[in-house]
Scaffold this active site. Structure first.
Site, PDB file in Angstrom:
ATOM      1  N   ALA A  65     -28.875  22.867  12.774  1.00  0.00           N
ATOM      2  CA  ALA A  65     -28.101  22.318  11.647  1.00  0.00           C
ATOM      3  C   ALA A  65     -26.620  22.353  11.995  1.00  0.00           C
ATOM      4  CB  ALA A  65     -28.371  23.116  10.376  1.00  0.00           C
ATOM      5  N   ALA A  86     -31.528  17.922  10.227  1.00  0.00           N
ATOM      6  CA  ALA A  86     -31.248  18.821   9.102  1.00  0.00           C
ATOM      7  C   ALA A  86     -30.994  18.092   7.796  1.00  0.00           C
ATOM      8  CB  ALA A  86     -30.045  19.699   9.444  1.00  0.00           C
ATOM      9  N   HIS A  95     -26.345  23.964  24.091  1.00  0.00           N
ATOM     10  CA  HIS A  95     -27.576  24.239  23.344  1.00  0.00           C
ATOM     11  C   HIS A  95     -28.217  22.926  22.875  1.00  0.00           C
ATOM     12  CE1 HIS A  95     -26.871  28.561  23.195  1.00  0.00           C
ATOM     13  NE2 HIS A  95     -25.633  28.311  22.830  1.00  0.00           N
ATOM     14  N   ASP A 101     -22.251  22.001  23.512  1.00  0.00           N
ATOM     15  CA  ASP A 101     -22.261  23.457  23.312  1.00  0.00           C
ATOM     16  C   ASP A 101     -23.254  24.136  24.249  1.00  0.00           C
ATOM     17  OD1 ASP A 101     -24.615  22.596  22.175  1.00  0.00           O
ATOM     18  OD2 ASP A 101     -24.302  23.556  20.232  1.00  0.00           O
ATOM     19  N   HIS A 121     -29.688   9.428  14.155  1.00  0.00           N
ATOM     20  CA  HIS A 121     -30.849   9.850  13.371  1.00  0.00           C
ATOM     21  C   HIS A 121     -31.788   8.659  13.230  1.00  0.00           C
ATOM     22  CE1 HIS A 121     -29.661  13.943  12.245  1.00  0.00           C
ATOM     23  NE2 HIS A 121     -28.432  13.476  12.336  1.00  0.00           N
ATOM     24  N   ASP A 131     -19.756  18.385  15.787  1.00  0.00           N
ATOM     25  CA  ASP A 131     -20.766  18.431  14.725  1.00  0.00           C
ATOM     26  C   ASP A 131     -20.718  19.795  14.044  1.00  0.00           C
ATOM     27  OD1 ASP A 131     -22.762  17.425  13.083  1.00  0.00           O
ATOM     28  OD2 ASP A 131     -24.399  17.908  14.459  1.00  0.00           O
TER      29      ASP A 131
END
Length: 386
Positions: A311, A145, A253, A251, A198, A276
């Site tokens: 994000a 993101a 996900h 989470d 990243h 995050d």
């Protein structure tokens, strides 16, 4: 001198020189905001608080909080910071690193200066341990993101500028960028925790970063090279290198349950649970901001950018602990991943454990592992309980 006594049916304890474990029952006595006694059993005294169910644990430590309760930390005003700091105890978090994502170096430096100036005026609440800079020294190929326009190499002048306030405690960078290994050394020498993230790095490049001083991997498997039998990447090195602590957004996900279990098994004792969290965390579905860019919080799942990129998250850290336990992870190991391990990484051995001499930062996790009460320095800042 008052010495508040808390008793609990079940409690996490980290005896000096011994592994963290669950005791039942247990007790904590607090003097002047510090744990004076902690042990198994019930003392011969009337407790000031008796927790009849759930689990008494150390206060949770979150090393990656972009925002919460509608406020993005990088550009929040004083009212926004006050809201986040005063309300994070609702989630069991007693110490955190506000996280500033990619922006021009000058913009980040200005944000650090604003944060430095407003910190002294914040109310009692969750401790601000410093700032986590997630970028701008990231890979364009793994930007997630982050705004690619602002990604850049970690030049010595940029590192010097960002360190001037003394607030930077954690930097996420891609070690394959030009000058990155020198930056890792400089940051490490300055007492800053360096995390690989990243990143399009190979396992070998990630190992080189660890050789230079990096000690963490930011949100393992997300926005980085992964596991391939002939082309191992960041995630492989994070799992096999005992020097590296993989951050994990649990989470359910960001990482599939089976993969989360793999992380805990392969990196036992090194996993760091993080949220995050974005500004949308703790808020209803709607549109919010992350690093100046709009994100949408749906009815289900994590917040998204307009192009569908994840994000940040809407995760609470107490929820992450509960998710880990729900996957069958040992309770002490799950709690350690959100307390002792991150506290030690950030150089705060006085936090993240229930042991004499540690700060009396505590959380009572209910039967569903949601925070029911939270104490910072022995002062109850959230919840019930007698």
């Amino acid at each position: 001198m008052a010495s508040p006594l808390i008793t609990a049916r079940r409690m996490i304890i980290t005896p000096a020189g011994s592994p963290t474990r669950v005791v039942s029952p247990g007790y904590v006595r607090v003097v002047d905001g510090v744990i004076a006694e902690a042990g198994e059993g019930r003392p011969n005294a009337t407790p000031d608080a008796d927790l009849p169910d759930g689990l008494l644990a150390p206060g949770l430590v979150d090393l990656q909080v972009n925002g919460f309760f509608g406020h993005d930390m990088v550009d929040a005003d004083e009212a926004g910071w006050r809201t986040v700091v005063s309300r994070l105890p609702e989630t069991g978090v007693t110490a955190f690193l506000p996280t500033f994502i990619t922006a021009p170096v000058g913009t980040q430096a200005a944000a650090l200066q604003r944060a430095r100036d407003l910190l002294p005026g914040l109310p009692d609440g969750t401790r601000v341990l410093g700032v986590h800079l997630e970028g701008p020294f990231l890979s364009e190929k793994r930007k997630g993101a982050h705004n690619a326009e602002y990604l850049t190499d970690p030049a010595p002048g940029a590192i010097k500028t960002l360190l001037e306030t003394g607030l930077v405690k954690l930097v996420t960078l891609a070690p394959e960028r030009d000058g990155a290994l020198d930056a890792v050394r400089t940051l490490t020498e300055a007492g800053v925790l360096v995390s690989v993230g990243h990143s399009d790095a190979t396992a070998a490049q990630t190992k080189a970063a660890a050789d230079a001083g990096a000690r963490m991997v930011t949100h393992i498997f997300n926005a980085q090279t992964g596991v391939h039998h002939r082309d191992p990447g960041v995630a492989v090195q994070a799992l096999i290198d005992d020097r590296l602590s993989p951050g994990l957004i649990l989470d359910l996900h960001h990482v599939a349950p089976e993969v989360a279990e793999l992380v805990f098994r392969a990196a036992a004792g090194r996993v760091v649970l993080v949220t995050d969290a974005a500004a949308s965390a703790g808020m209803p579905p709607g549109t919010y901001e992350l690093g100046g860019e709009p994100i949408t919080m749906p009815e289900q799942g994590p917040p998204l950018r307009a192009d569908g990129t994840i994000a940040g998250s809407g995760l609470r850290l107490d929820e992450a602990v509960g998710n880990a336990i729900g996957l069958g992870i040992d309770t002490a190991a799950a709690v350690d991943a959100a307390t002792r391990v991150p506290a030690d990484l950030i150089g705060r051995p006085d936090l993240g454990r229930i042991t004499p001499g540690a700060a009396a930062d505590l959380v009572w996790l209910g039967p569903g592992h949601r925070a029911l009460a939270t104490w910072v320095n022995g002062q109850k800042l959230f919840g019930g309980g007698s």
